[in-house]
Design a protein around this motif. Structure first.
Motif, mmCIF file in Angstrom:
data_model
loop_
_atom_site.group_PDB
_atom_site.id
_atom_site.type_symbol
_atom_site.label_atom_id
_atom_site.label_comp_id
_atom_site.label_asym_id
_atom_site.label_seq_id
_atom_site.Cartn_x
_atom_site.Cartn_y
_atom_site.Cartn_z
ATOM 1 N N VAL A 191 0.836 -1.201 0.000
ATOM 2 C CA VAL A 191 0.000 0.000 0.000
ATOM 3 C C VAL A 191 0.869 1.249 0.000
ATOM 4 O O VAL A 191 0.617 2.215 -0.732
ATOM 5 N N GLY A 192 1.934 1.232 0.806
ATOM 6 C CA GLY A 192 2.824 2.383 0.865
ATOM 7 C C GLY A 192 3.544 2.620 -0.451
ATOM 8 O O GLY A 192 3.706 3.770 -0.886
ATOM 9 N N HIS A 193 3.959 1.534 -1.099
ATOM 10 C CA HIS A 193 4.644 1.660 -2.387
ATOM 11 C C HIS A 193 3.715 2.252 -3.432
ATOM 12 O O HIS A 193 4.105 3.130 -4.205
ATOM 13 N N ARG A 194 2.486 1.787 -3.455
ATOM 14 C CA ARG A 194 1.522 2.317 -4.426
ATOM 15 C C ARG A 194 1.230 3.781 -4.160
ATOM 16 O O ARG A 194 1.060 4.561 -5.095
ATOM 17 N N ALA A 195 1.187 4.141 -2.884
ATOM 18 C CA ALA A 195 0.960 5.548 -2.546
ATOM 19 C C ALA A 195 2.109 6.415 -3.054
ATOM 20 O O ALA A 195 1.898 7.529 -3.538
ATOM 21 N N ARG A 196 3.339 5.883 -2.973
ATOM 22 C CA ARG A 196 4.496 6.642 -3.469
ATOM 23 C C ARG A 196 4.432 6.778 -4.994
ATOM 24 O O ARG A 196 4.745 7.846 -5.537
ATOM 25 N N LEU A 197 4.029 5.708 -5.676
ATOM 26 C CA LEU A 197 3.875 5.793 -7.129
ATOM 27 C C LEU A 197 2.798 6.808 -7.503
ATOM 28 O O LEU A 197 2.970 7.590 -8.438
ATOM 29 N N ARG A 198 1.703 6.779 -6.765
ATOM 30 C CA ARG A 198 0.609 7.713 -7.048
ATOM 31 C C ARG A 198 1.054 9.147 -6.843
ATOM 32 O O ARG A 198 0.726 10.033 -7.644
ATOM 33 N N GLN A 199 1.828 9.389 -5.783
ATOM 34 C CA GLN A 199 2.290 10.746 -5.514
ATOM 35 C C GLN A 199 3.270 11.205 -6.585
ATOM 36 O O GLN A 199 3.242 12.359 -7.018
ATOM 37 N N LEU A 213 3.281 10.219 -9.663
ATOM 38 C CA LEU A 213 2.464 10.489 -10.839
ATOM 39 C C LEU A 213 1.776 11.843 -10.722
ATOM 40 O O LEU A 213 1.739 12.625 -11.676
ATOM 41 N N ALA A 214 1.239 12.130 -9.547
ATOM 42 C CA ALA A 214 0.540 13.397 -9.331
ATOM 43 C C ALA A 214 1.488 14.592 -9.408
ATOM 44 O O ALA A 214 1.142 15.641 -9.952
ATOM 45 N N ASP A 215 2.685 14.420 -8.881
ATOM 46 C CA ASP A 215 3.629 15.536 -8.814
ATOM 47 C C ASP A 215 4.330 15.801 -10.146
ATOM 48 O O ASP A 215 4.557 16.962 -10.527
ATOM 49 N N SER A 216 4.688 14.732 -10.843
ATOM 50 C CA SER A 216 5.581 14.894 -11.993
ATOM 51 C C SER A 216 5.048 14.306 -13.293
ATOM 52 O O SER A 216 5.699 14.437 -14.330
ATOM 53 N N GLY A 217 3.903 13.644 -13.256
ATOM 54 C CA GLY A 217 3.345 13.063 -14.471
ATOM 55 C C GLY A 217 3.928 11.698 -14.793
ATOM 56 O O GLY A 217 4.835 11.205 -14.116
#
Length: 231
Positions: free
Chosen positions: A13-21, A23-27
């Protein structure tokens, strides 16, 4: 064992949250290829670590292009892939092709050549069998029909002069663009490619139907028979 499973799930869950962030920050450019596929699969199978599966898919199909172009049955043969996760991949492919095709249809094709090449590359460059399509244009060079004429074996797909011209007459086409792919990865035209193109050009001339080009797509690039002086 239960504690270890809970820790693994929490880490996922934490890893996916980091990927999502990220994506949100840098595309999307901030994510590696396997991370894009990993996150996509995580939306379809949320309680599983999808990184190994994403890497296995990219290895099996030679990258994102090959994966998106692979058919349902081929993807299903990869252990761990079920209908829901396959559907996630195929809906991304379908959405991408729809967007690219709409860009081609919106303007005269000869004035948006790069958009056409982008669409054809996404659809055909990474296929493992030959695909033939004929693009039918009106007198303003607007796309009126994108005809998928059929798929062939790993190294050939038939183009029949009579079928191409008959279809053009049915649609009232003013011009055609012939397209097929080379699964070998080399877009260089064969003698057969050149001969059939010239036959269609001659048949079209008698009916006032122009052949603008014959484009061959491959993983390594594309070839234009017109640009090579072969029309």
């Amino acid at each position: 064992m239960a504690d270890q499973d809970e820790k693994t799930a929490h880490d996922g869950v934490g890893h996916r949250a980091r990927l999502r962030q990220k994506l949100a920050d840098s595309g999307g450019d901030a994510l590696h290829d396997h991370e894009l596929i990993e996150y996509l699969l995580a939306l379809a199978i949320p309680r599983r670590d999808t990184k190994p599966l994403a890497k296995a898919l990219l290895r099996e199909f030679g990258g994102i292009g090959g994966l998106m172009s692979a058919d349902w049955q081929a993807i299903a043969r990869v252990p761990g892939m079920g209908d829901t996760s396959i559907a996630a991949i195929k809906i991304v492919q379908a959405s991408t092709l729809r967007m690219l095709r709409n860009e081609v249809a919106a303007r005269p094709v000869l004035a948006s050549w790069q958009a056409l090449l982008d669409y054809l590359r996404a659809d055909m460059a990474h296929l493992h069998v030959e695909r033939v399509r004929v693009l039918h244009l009106n007198s303003r060079n607007m796309l009126i029909r994108d005809d998928h004429m059929g798929d062939g074996s790993i190294d050939q797909a038939a183009i029949y002069v009579r079928e191409v011209i008959k279809r053009a007459m049915e649609l009232g086409s003013a011009a055609l663009i012939l397209v097929h792919n080379h699964p070998s990865g080399d877009p260089s035209p064969s003698r057969q490619d050149i001969d059939i193109t010239r036959q269609i050009v001659e048949a079209g001339k008698r009916l006032g139907i122009s052949v603008h080009d014959h484009i061959i797509m491959a993983a390594s690039g594309h070839a234009s028979l017109r640009a090579q002086g072969l029309l």
